[in-house]
Motif scaffolding. Structure first.
Motif, PDB file in Angstrom:
ATOM      1  N   ASN A 109       0.820  -1.212   0.000  1.00 36.52           N
ATOM      2  CA  ASN A 109       0.000   0.000   0.000  1.00 36.52           C
ATOM      3  C   ASN A 109       0.859   1.271   0.000  1.00 36.52           C
ATOM      4  N   THR A 110       1.869   1.217   0.867  1.00 35.63           N
ATOM      5  CA  THR A 110       2.780   2.376   0.913  1.00 35.63           C
ATOM      6  C   THR A 110       3.477   2.570  -0.423  1.00 35.63           C
ATOM      7  N   LYS A 111       3.866   1.426  -1.004  1.00 33.90           N
ATOM      8  CA  LYS A 111       4.533   1.496  -2.305  1.00 33.90           C
ATOM      9  C   LYS A 111       3.593   2.066  -3.360  1.00 33.90           C
ATOM     10  N   SER A 112       2.337   1.633  -3.333  1.00 36.03           N
ATOM     11  CA  SER A 112       1.354   2.146  -4.306  1.00 36.03           C
ATOM     12  C   SER A 112       1.147   3.647  -4.126  1.00 36.03           C
ATOM     13  N   GLN A 113       1.054   4.048  -2.871  1.00 30.19           N
ATOM     14  CA  GLN A 113       0.903   5.488  -2.605  1.00 30.19           C
ATOM     15  C   GLN A 113       2.099   6.278  -3.110  1.00 30.19           C
ATOM     16  N   LEU A 114       3.290   5.724  -2.822  1.00 31.62           N
ATOM     17  CA  LEU A 114       4.498   6.418  -3.276  1.00 31.62           C
ATOM     18  C   LEU A 114       4.582   6.458  -4.798  1.00 31.62           C
ATOM     19  N   ILE A 115       4.154   5.369  -5.439  1.00 26.31           N
ATOM     20  CA  ILE A 115       4.170   5.336  -6.911  1.00 26.31           C
ATOM     21  C   ILE A 115       3.169   6.349  -7.471  1.00 26.31           C
ATOM     22  N   SER A 116       1.993   6.426  -6.834  1.00 24.25           N
ATOM     23  CA  SER A 116       0.992   7.414  -7.288  1.00 24.25           C
ATOM     24  C   SER A 116       1.522   8.836  -7.132  1.00 24.25           C
ATOM     25  N   ALA A 117       2.170   9.080  -5.992  1.00 25.92           N
ATOM     26  CA  ALA A 117       2.750  10.418  -5.778  1.00 25.92           C
ATOM     27  C   ALA A 117       3.846  10.707  -6.792  1.00 25.92           C
ATOM     28  N   GLU A 118       4.644   9.636  -7.083  1.00 27.91           N
ATOM     29  CA  GLU A 118       5.696   9.813  -8.078  1.00 27.91           C
ATOM     30  C   GLU A 118       5.109  10.114  -9.453  1.00 27.91           C
ATOM     31  N   GLN A 119       4.044   9.412  -9.817  1.00 30.18           N
ATOM     32  CA  GLN A 119       3.404   9.658 -11.105  1.00 30.18           C
ATOM     33  C   GLN A 119       2.847  11.085 -11.167  1.00 30.18           C
ATOM     34  N   LEU A 120       2.285  11.552 -10.055  1.00 28.25           N
ATOM     35  CA  LEU A 120       1.781  12.922  -9.994  1.00 28.25           C
ATOM     36  C   LEU A 120       2.910  13.939 -10.196  1.00 28.25           C
ATOM     37  N   LYS A 121       4.030  13.677  -9.527  1.00 33.64           N
ATOM     38  CA  LYS A 121       5.190  14.564  -9.686  1.00 33.64           C
ATOM     39  C   LYS A 121       5.714  14.528 -11.107  1.00 33.64           C
ATOM     40  N   LEU A 122       5.716  13.328 -11.694  1.00 34.06           N
ATOM     41  CA  LEU A 122       6.181  13.214 -13.092  1.00 34.06           C
ATOM     42  C   LEU A 122       5.260  13.972 -14.034  1.00 34.06           C
ATOM     43  N   ALA A 123       3.942  13.889 -13.760  1.00 40.33           N
ATOM     44  CA  ALA A 123       2.989  14.633 -14.600  1.00 40.33           C
ATOM     45  C   ALA A 123       3.219  16.141 -14.470  1.00 40.33           C
ATOM     46  N   GLN A 124       3.458  16.595 -13.231  1.00 43.39           N
ATOM     47  CA  GLN A 124       3.752  18.020 -13.035  1.00 43.39           C
ATOM     48  C   GLN A 124       5.038  18.416 -13.747  1.00 43.39           C
ATOM     49  N   LEU A 125       6.037  17.565 -13.660  1.00 47.60           N
ATOM     50  CA  LEU A 125       7.307  17.839 -14.326  1.00 47.60           C
ATOM     51  C   LEU A 125       7.128  17.902 -15.838  1.00 47.60           C
ATOM     52  N   HIS A 126       6.305  16.997 -16.383  1.00 48.20           N
ATOM     53  CA  HIS A 126       6.037  16.996 -17.819  1.00 48.20           C
ATOM     54  C   HIS A 126       5.302  18.283 -18.226  1.00 48.20           C
ATOM     55  N   ARG A 127       4.354  18.691 -17.413  1.00 48.78           N
ATOM     56  CA  ARG A 127       3.625  19.922 -17.726  1.00 48.78           C
ATOM     57  C   ARG A 127       4.545  21.147 -17.676  1.00 48.78           C
ATOM     58  N   LEU A 128       5.417  21.186 -16.721  1.00 47.03           N
ATOM     59  CA  LEU A 128       6.373  22.295 -16.643  1.00 47.03           C
ATOM     60  C   LEU A 128       7.307  22.309 -17.842  1.00 47.03           C
ATOM     61  N   SER A 129       7.702  21.113 -18.289  1.00 47.71           N
ATOM     62  CA  SER A 129       8.555  21.030 -19.483  1.00 47.71           C
ATOM     63  C   SER A 129       7.838  21.600 -20.693  1.00 47.71           C
ATOM     64  N   GLU A 130       6.541  21.268 -20.828  1.00 51.85           N
ATOM     65  CA  GLU A 130       5.769  21.808 -21.953  1.00 51.85           C
ATOM     66  C   GLU A 130       5.643  23.324 -21.857  1.00 51.85           C
ATOM     67  N   GLU A 131       5.409  23.858 -20.649  1.00 56.63           N
ATOM     68  CA  GLU A 131       5.307  25.322 -20.484  1.00 56.63           C
ATOM     69  C   GLU A 131       6.634  25.992 -20.810  1.00 56.63           C
ATOM     70  N   LEU A 132       7.745  25.380 -20.406  1.00 59.11           N
ATOM     71  CA  LEU A 132       9.062  25.934 -20.712  1.00 59.11           C
ATOM     72  C   LEU A 132       9.304  25.954 -22.208  1.00 59.11           C
ATOM     73  N   GLU A 133       8.868  24.882 -22.880  1.00 58.93           N
ATOM     74  CA  GLU A 133       9.026  24.820 -24.350  1.00 58.93           C
ATOM     75  C   GLU A 133       8.179  25.895 -25.026  1.00 58.93           C
ATOM     76  N   ASP A 134       6.970  26.148 -24.510  1.00 60.51           N
ATOM     77  CA  ASP A 134       6.115  27.209 -25.073  1.00 60.51           C
ATOM     78  C   ASP A 134       6.751  28.577 -24.897  1.00 60.51           C
ATOM     79  N   VAL A 135       7.354  28.803 -23.724  1.00 59.20           N
ATOM     80  CA  VAL A 135       8.026  30.084 -23.485  1.00 59.20           C
ATOM     81  C   VAL A 135       9.186  30.274 -24.447  1.00 59.20           C
TER      82      VAL A 135
END
Length: 213
Positions: free
Chosen positions: A171-197
């Motif tokens: 369960n802890t691992k699943s939670q950590l993986i979900s949090a990691e996926q959320l962080k990765l999604a945020q990182l991907h979105r920031l990369s796209e915003e940086l590319e737009d800039v």
């Protein structure tokens, strides 16, 4: 001008000759006096006319002097107006040139300001991306530590508790993986915003170069 009031001056000195060899008739005294009076009246009239003509001539001369003075003043005023007009035209041209220079300077300042804004936004995005990256590393380290801790707990706790502990770890691992996926999604979105800039910055530079040409 020898004839005045209907008689001739020569009538006073000329004697009318008589016909048929008659003797010269001397003019009468009354006639001479009358002619003299008419002559004096004519003289006075002539003097008055001369005086009037002189007065008119003096008035015309004064008026001529006045007109010449006014003409001279008007020429001076006209020269001053022309000089003032040239000065105003020169000042107007200088104002137009200053306005054009100020407009160009303002345009360059706006372009630099826009460039600085893009650079600041890009720097912020990079900083957020780096921070998320370090957070991800920290998160992965914590995950590995937790996995190792749960592995070590296998030797500490009783075997009957092992399924529960494994489930908790999963369960802890699943939670950590979900949090990691959320962080990765945020990182991907920031990369796209940086590319737009970056694209906007390149587009602004291309537009500025086109306007300068």
């Amino acid at each position: 001008m020898s004839q005045l009031t209907g008689f001739n001056v020569e009538d006073m000195v000329n004697v009318t000759p008589l016909k048929g060899g008659e003797e010269t008739q001397e003019p009468k005294v009354e006639e001479l006096i009358a002619k003299l009076r008419r002559l004096q009246q004519g003289k006075r009239a002539l003097e008055e006319e001369i005086e009037e003509l002189k007065s008119v001539s003096d008035s015309l001369q004064k008026e001529l002097v006045t007109l010449q003075t006014e003409a001279y003043q008007l020429r001076g005023i006209s020269k001053e107006k022309e000089e003032l007009c040239r000065k105003l035209q020169f000042q107007c041209e200088e104002s137009e040139q200053d306005s054009a220079r100020q407009f160009k300077h303002n345009k360059k300042s706006e372009e630099l300001l826009e460039q600085y804004r893009c650079e600041i936004q890009e720097f912020k995005l990079k900083h957020r991306k780096q921070r998320l990256f370090f957070c991800r590393l920290k998160f992965e380290n914590q995950l590995h530590q937790l996995i190792e801790q749960h592995k070590n707990l296998h030797s500490i706790f009783a075997p009957e508790r092992l399924p529960d502990e494994l489930e908790s770890v999963e369960n802890t691992k699943s939670q950590l993986i979900s949090a990691e996926q959320l962080k990765l999604a945020q990182l991907h979105r920031l990369s796209e915003e940086l590319e737009d800039v970056r694209k906007q910055k390149q587009l602004g530079a291309t537009t500025a170069e086109t306007q300068d040409q």
